[in-house]
Design a protein around this motif. Structure first.
Motif, PDB file in Angstrom:
ATOM      1  N   GLU A  34     -45.158   2.419  10.594  1.00  0.00           N
ATOM      2  CA  GLU A  34     -43.721   2.305  10.382  1.00  0.00           C
ATOM      3  C   GLU A  34     -43.352   0.851  10.169  1.00  0.00           C
ATOM      4  O   GLU A  34     -43.883  -0.045  10.822  1.00  0.00           O
ATOM      5  CB  GLU A  34     -42.957   2.830  11.594  1.00  0.00           C
ATOM      6  N   ASP A  39     -31.645  -1.527  10.279  1.00  0.00           N
ATOM      7  CA  ASP A  39     -31.430  -0.394  11.172  1.00  0.00           C
ATOM      8  C   ASP A  39     -32.309   0.807  10.825  1.00  0.00           C
ATOM      9  O   ASP A  39     -32.376   1.765  11.583  1.00  0.00           O
ATOM     10  CB  ASP A  39     -29.954   0.043  11.120  1.00  0.00           C
ATOM     11  N   GLU A  40     -32.959   0.775   9.679  1.00  0.00           N
ATOM     12  CA  GLU A  40     -33.775   1.890   9.228  1.00  0.00           C
ATOM     13  C   GLU A  40     -35.251   1.633   9.509  1.00  0.00           C
ATOM     14  O   GLU A  40     -35.691   0.495   9.574  1.00  0.00           O
ATOM     15  CB  GLU A  40     -33.595   2.098   7.722  1.00  0.00           C
ATOM     16  N   THR A  41     -35.984   2.718   9.665  1.00  0.00           N
ATOM     17  CA  THR A  41     -37.426   2.636   9.834  1.00  0.00           C
ATOM     18  C   THR A  41     -38.083   3.446   8.733  1.00  0.00           C
ATOM     19  O   THR A  41     -37.762   4.612   8.527  1.00  0.00           O
ATOM     20  CB  THR A  41     -37.851   3.184  11.217  1.00  0.00           C
ATOM     21  N   LEU A  42     -38.993   2.812   8.026  1.00  0.00           N
ATOM     22  CA  LEU A  42     -39.715   3.461   6.942  1.00  0.00           C
ATOM     23  C   LEU A  42     -41.075   3.899   7.467  1.00  0.00           C
ATOM     24  O   LEU A  42     -41.868   3.074   7.911  1.00  0.00           O
ATOM     25  CB  LEU A  42     -39.886   2.503   5.764  1.00  0.00           C
TER      26      LEU A  42
END
Length: 134
Positions: A34, A39-42
């Motif tokens: 990850e 604020d996002e997690t890929l």
């Protein structure tokens, strides 16, 4: 083995090698790959790894074929230099904000692609016959 067969094999192995690294790192060791982006997690999954590896292999094959057509004498050297430069640039984002295990797994994925593609793809690169300029 014909050039086409060798390059198809190298392309297939280029997809398989990073998938094996992902398989060991993600499901077997339980290390989710990850990357935090604000604020996002890929999450990096097997499909993404395979598709990116395939696109890289096909682009590399296309570049090598173009070089063989328009600069046959130096095609292999130029292609190898370009491949090493692309590898160097591709690992630069790994200095970003991510867990150490993810960083190591992604570095190994990049190296797995390069380890198969760089020696495998141009293995039978054509060169111009002696005495003919291109």
């Amino acid at each position: 083995m014909t050039t086409r067969t060798r390059r198809l094999t190298a392309t297939g192995l280029t997809v398989l090698a990073p998938l094996l690294v992902w398989l060991v790192a993600d499901p077997m060791l339980g290390r989710r790959l990850e990357i935090a982006n604000g604020d996002e997690t890929l999450e990096i999954g097997a499909v993404a790894v395979a598709l990116v590896a395939l696109l890289i292999a096909l682009a590399a094959w296309g570049l090598l074929a173009a070089l063989e057509r328009f600069a046959a004498r130096r095609a292999r050297a130029v292609w190898t230099g370009a491949a090493i430069a692309v590898l160097a640039v591709s690992v630069l984002p790994l200095t970003g904000d991510m867990a150490g295990g993810t960083r190591a797994a992604l570095a190994l994925i990049h190296l797995a692609v390069a380890a198969v593609l760089i020696p495998g793809l141009p293995g039978t690169a054509r060169t111009a016959p002696p005495g003919r300029g291109t």
